[in-house]
Design a protein around this motif. Sequence first.
Motif, PDB file in Angstrom:
ATOM      1  N   ARG A   1       0.811  -1.205   0.000  1.00 40.39           N
ATOM      2  CA  ARG A   1       0.000   0.000   0.000  1.00 40.39           C
ATOM      3  C   ARG A   1       0.850   1.262   0.000  1.00 40.39           C
ATOM      4  O   ARG A   1       0.377   2.311  -0.377  1.00 40.39           O
ATOM      5  CB  ARG A   1      -0.898   0.002   1.232  1.00 40.39           C
ATOM      6  CG  ARG A   1      -1.863  -1.140   1.277  1.00 40.39           C
ATOM      7  CD  ARG A   1      -2.719  -1.067   2.529  1.00 40.39           C
ATOM      8  NE  ARG A   1      -3.514  -2.264   2.655  1.00 40.39           N
ATOM      9  CZ  ARG A   1      -3.271  -3.239   3.503  1.00 40.39           C
ATOM     10  NH1 ARG A   1      -2.269  -3.142   4.332  1.00 40.39           N
ATOM     11  NH2 ARG A   1      -4.031  -4.297   3.537  1.00 40.39           N
ATOM     12  N   LEU A   2       2.074   1.134   0.458  1.00 38.34           N
ATOM     13  CA  LEU A   2       2.978   2.288   0.517  1.00 38.34           C
ATOM     14  C   LEU A   2       4.190   2.035  -0.367  1.00 38.34           C
ATOM     15  O   LEU A   2       4.642   0.898  -0.501  1.00 38.34           O
ATOM     16  CB  LEU A   2       3.454   2.516   1.957  1.00 38.34           C
ATOM     17  CG  LEU A   2       2.400   2.858   2.999  1.00 38.34           C
ATOM     18  CD1 LEU A   2       3.003   2.831   4.397  1.00 38.34           C
ATOM     19  CD2 LEU A   2       1.787   4.213   2.719  1.00 38.34           C
ATOM     20  N   LYS A   3       4.742   3.093  -0.941  1.00 39.25           N
ATOM     21  CA  LYS A   3       6.027   2.978  -1.628  1.00 39.25           C
ATOM     22  C   LYS A   3       7.073   2.737  -0.545  1.00 39.25           C
ATOM     23  O   LYS A   3       7.056   3.386   0.500  1.00 39.25           O
ATOM     24  CB  LYS A   3       6.345   4.262  -2.381  1.00 39.25           C
ATOM     25  CG  LYS A   3       5.372   4.597  -3.475  1.00 39.25           C
ATOM     26  CD  LYS A   3       5.713   5.972  -4.049  1.00 39.25           C
ATOM     27  CE  LYS A   3       4.620   6.456  -4.968  1.00 39.25           C
ATOM     28  NZ  LYS A   3       4.830   7.850  -5.379  1.00 39.25           N
ATOM     29  N   ASP A  86       2.583   8.767   1.263  1.00 42.86           N
ATOM     30  CA  ASP A  86       2.366   7.536   0.489  1.00 42.86           C
ATOM     31  C   ASP A  86       3.626   6.664   0.460  1.00 42.86           C
ATOM     32  O   ASP A  86       3.726   5.720  -0.306  1.00 42.86           O
ATOM     33  CB  ASP A  86       1.919   7.855  -0.938  1.00 42.86           C
ATOM     34  CG  ASP A  86       2.978   8.602  -1.749  1.00 42.86           C
ATOM     35  OD1 ASP A  86       3.923   9.174  -1.145  1.00 42.86           O
ATOM     36  OD2 ASP A  86       2.860   8.614  -2.988  1.00 42.86           O
ATOM     37  N   ARG A  87       4.596   6.974   1.338  1.00 42.49           N
ATOM     38  CA  ARG A  87       5.882   6.271   1.346  1.00 42.49           C
ATOM     39  C   ARG A  87       6.261   5.885   2.777  1.00 42.49           C
ATOM     40  O   ARG A  87       5.954   6.599   3.720  1.00 42.49           O
ATOM     41  CB  ARG A  87       6.952   7.190   0.747  1.00 42.49           C
ATOM     42  CG  ARG A  87       8.278   6.543   0.490  1.00 42.49           C
ATOM     43  CD  ARG A  87       9.252   7.521  -0.148  1.00 42.49           C
ATOM     44  NE  ARG A  87       8.830   8.043  -1.438  1.00 42.49           N
ATOM     45  CZ  ARG A  87       9.070   7.455  -2.614  1.00 42.49           C
ATOM     46  NH1 ARG A  87       9.728   6.314  -2.659  1.00 42.49           N
ATOM     47  NH2 ARG A  87       8.680   8.020  -3.732  1.00 42.49           N
ATOM     48  N   HIS A 109       6.067   8.027   6.548  1.00 41.82           N
ATOM     49  CA  HIS A 109       6.003   6.896   7.471  1.00 41.82           C
ATOM     50  C   HIS A 109       7.394   6.303   7.609  1.00 41.82           C
ATOM     51  O   HIS A 109       8.213   6.385   6.690  1.00 41.82           O
ATOM     52  CB  HIS A 109       5.016   5.838   6.966  1.00 41.82           C
ATOM     53  CG  HIS A 109       3.625   6.350   6.843  1.00 41.82           C
ATOM     54  ND1 HIS A 109       2.842   6.653   7.928  1.00 41.82           N
ATOM     55  CD2 HIS A 109       2.882   6.645   5.753  1.00 41.82           C
ATOM     56  CE1 HIS A 109       1.670   7.100   7.518  1.00 41.82           C
ATOM     57  NE2 HIS A 109       1.668   7.118   6.201  1.00 41.82           N
ATOM     58  N   ASP A 171      -2.029   0.882  12.915  1.00 37.59           N
ATOM     59  CA  ASP A 171      -3.123  -0.013  12.560  1.00 37.59           C
ATOM     60  C   ASP A 171      -2.588  -1.434  12.380  1.00 37.59           C
ATOM     61  O   ASP A 171      -1.986  -1.761  11.350  1.00 37.59           O
ATOM     62  CB  ASP A 171      -3.786   0.482  11.273  1.00 37.59           C
ATOM     63  CG  ASP A 171      -5.040  -0.286  10.901  1.00 37.59           C
ATOM     64  OD1 ASP A 171      -5.202  -1.448  11.343  1.00 37.59           O
ATOM     65  OD2 ASP A 171      -5.856   0.274  10.153  1.00 37.59           O
ATOM     66  N   ARG A 174      -4.056  -3.420   9.203  1.00 36.08           N
ATOM     67  CA  ARG A 174      -3.474  -3.065   7.898  1.00 36.08           C
ATOM     68  C   ARG A 174      -1.976  -3.330   7.850  1.00 36.08           C
ATOM     69  O   ARG A 174      -1.436  -3.641   6.795  1.00 36.08           O
ATOM     70  CB  ARG A 174      -3.714  -1.585   7.598  1.00 36.08           C
ATOM     71  CG  ARG A 174      -5.159  -1.266   7.251  1.00 36.08           C
ATOM     72  CD  ARG A 174      -5.310   0.153   6.788  1.00 36.08           C
ATOM     73  NE  ARG A 174      -4.754   0.281   5.435  1.00 36.08           N
ATOM     74  CZ  ARG A 174      -4.592   1.430   4.817  1.00 36.08           C
ATOM     75  NH1 ARG A 174      -4.912   2.558   5.417  1.00 36.08           N
ATOM     76  NH2 ARG A 174      -4.103   1.482   3.598  1.00 36.08           N
ATOM     77  N   TYR A 175      -1.302  -3.181   8.988  1.00 31.04           N
ATOM     78  CA  TYR A 175       0.152  -3.314   9.047  1.00 31.04           C
ATOM     79  C   TYR A 175       0.548  -4.240  10.189  1.00 31.04           C
ATOM     80  O   TYR A 175       1.078  -3.797  11.210  1.00 31.04           O
ATOM     81  CB  TYR A 175       0.803  -1.932   9.210  1.00 31.04           C
ATOM     82  CG  TYR A 175       0.368  -0.942   8.160  1.00 31.04           C
ATOM     83  CD1 TYR A 175       0.867  -1.031   6.864  1.00 31.04           C
ATOM     84  CD2 TYR A 175      -0.545   0.067   8.451  1.00 31.04           C
ATOM     85  CE1 TYR A 175       0.462  -0.133   5.882  1.00 31.04           C
ATOM     86  CE2 TYR A 175      -0.946   0.970   7.482  1.00 31.04           C
ATOM     87  CZ  TYR A 175      -0.442   0.860   6.198  1.00 31.04           C
ATOM     88  OH  TYR A 175      -0.837   1.748   5.228  1.00 31.04           O
ATOM     89  N   GLU A 179       4.374  -8.650   9.081  1.00 31.03           N
ATOM     90  CA  GLU A 179       4.614  -8.087   7.752  1.00 31.03           C
ATOM     91  C   GLU A 179       5.630  -6.944   7.801  1.00 31.03           C
ATOM     92  O   GLU A 179       6.459  -6.798   6.903  1.00 31.03           O
ATOM     93  CB  GLU A 179       3.306  -7.617   7.115  1.00 31.03           C
ATOM     94  CG  GLU A 179       2.414  -8.757   6.679  1.00 31.03           C
ATOM     95  CD  GLU A 179       1.170  -8.292   5.943  1.00 31.03           C
ATOM     96  OE1 GLU A 179       1.118  -7.119   5.506  1.00 31.03           O
ATOM     97  OE2 GLU A 179       0.243  -9.110   5.815  1.00 31.03           O
TER      98      GLU A 179
END
Length: 195
Positions: A1-3, A86-87, A109, A171, A174-175, A179
């Motif tokens: 979901r993220l670069k 987004d990264r 992030h 979260d 989601r994360y 992972e």
Amino acid sequence: RLKVSSADGTLVRVPDTPANRAAFGSVGTGDDSSPFPQVRALPLNDASTRGLLGMPHGPAGTDKAAAEQKLLDTAMEQYPHLFTTDRIWLLDRNFPGAARIARLIARTHVLIRLKSDIRLTMVPGILADGSYIAEISGDGATVTVRVIEYYVHVEGQDVPEMFCLVTDLMDIARYPAVELAALYKWRWDGSETAL
């Protein structure tokens, strides 16, 4: 979901000219008598393609951690388009510090491995994925992070090495911790092997 991106410092030899020695210095000897002056560089890589996104650089510096932290601060100034929501940035143990982490997570992030001497103040309770919430304080800042701890077994070593990662991604659905722990390996693939 993220670069996914990573950053890791390196030293690059440059021609031994008086101008290079004056501008960059060298490391490894106290009297700057090493055979070559060196530039300390901080390659900013895309972890999936190993593409070079940017590379701030400067004097070699005598303290590796301080020199690389300064280059990370420079990277945030010179390449603001790379530090976005987004990264996620994978960073090794030389980059922490509560104030720096706060500046990073205000823009992007992070997933950062901490040194064993960094003190975390745990918020009571373990999350369902085994991670936990804690605070890091210092440099006039306090940052709330999620902590993921796990052991890595390296062939030929009797004692497994504990990894302690911090992230601003809270979260766990989601994360999940497992992972993110697997994602951290990309730092080696994206930064270490790209060099």
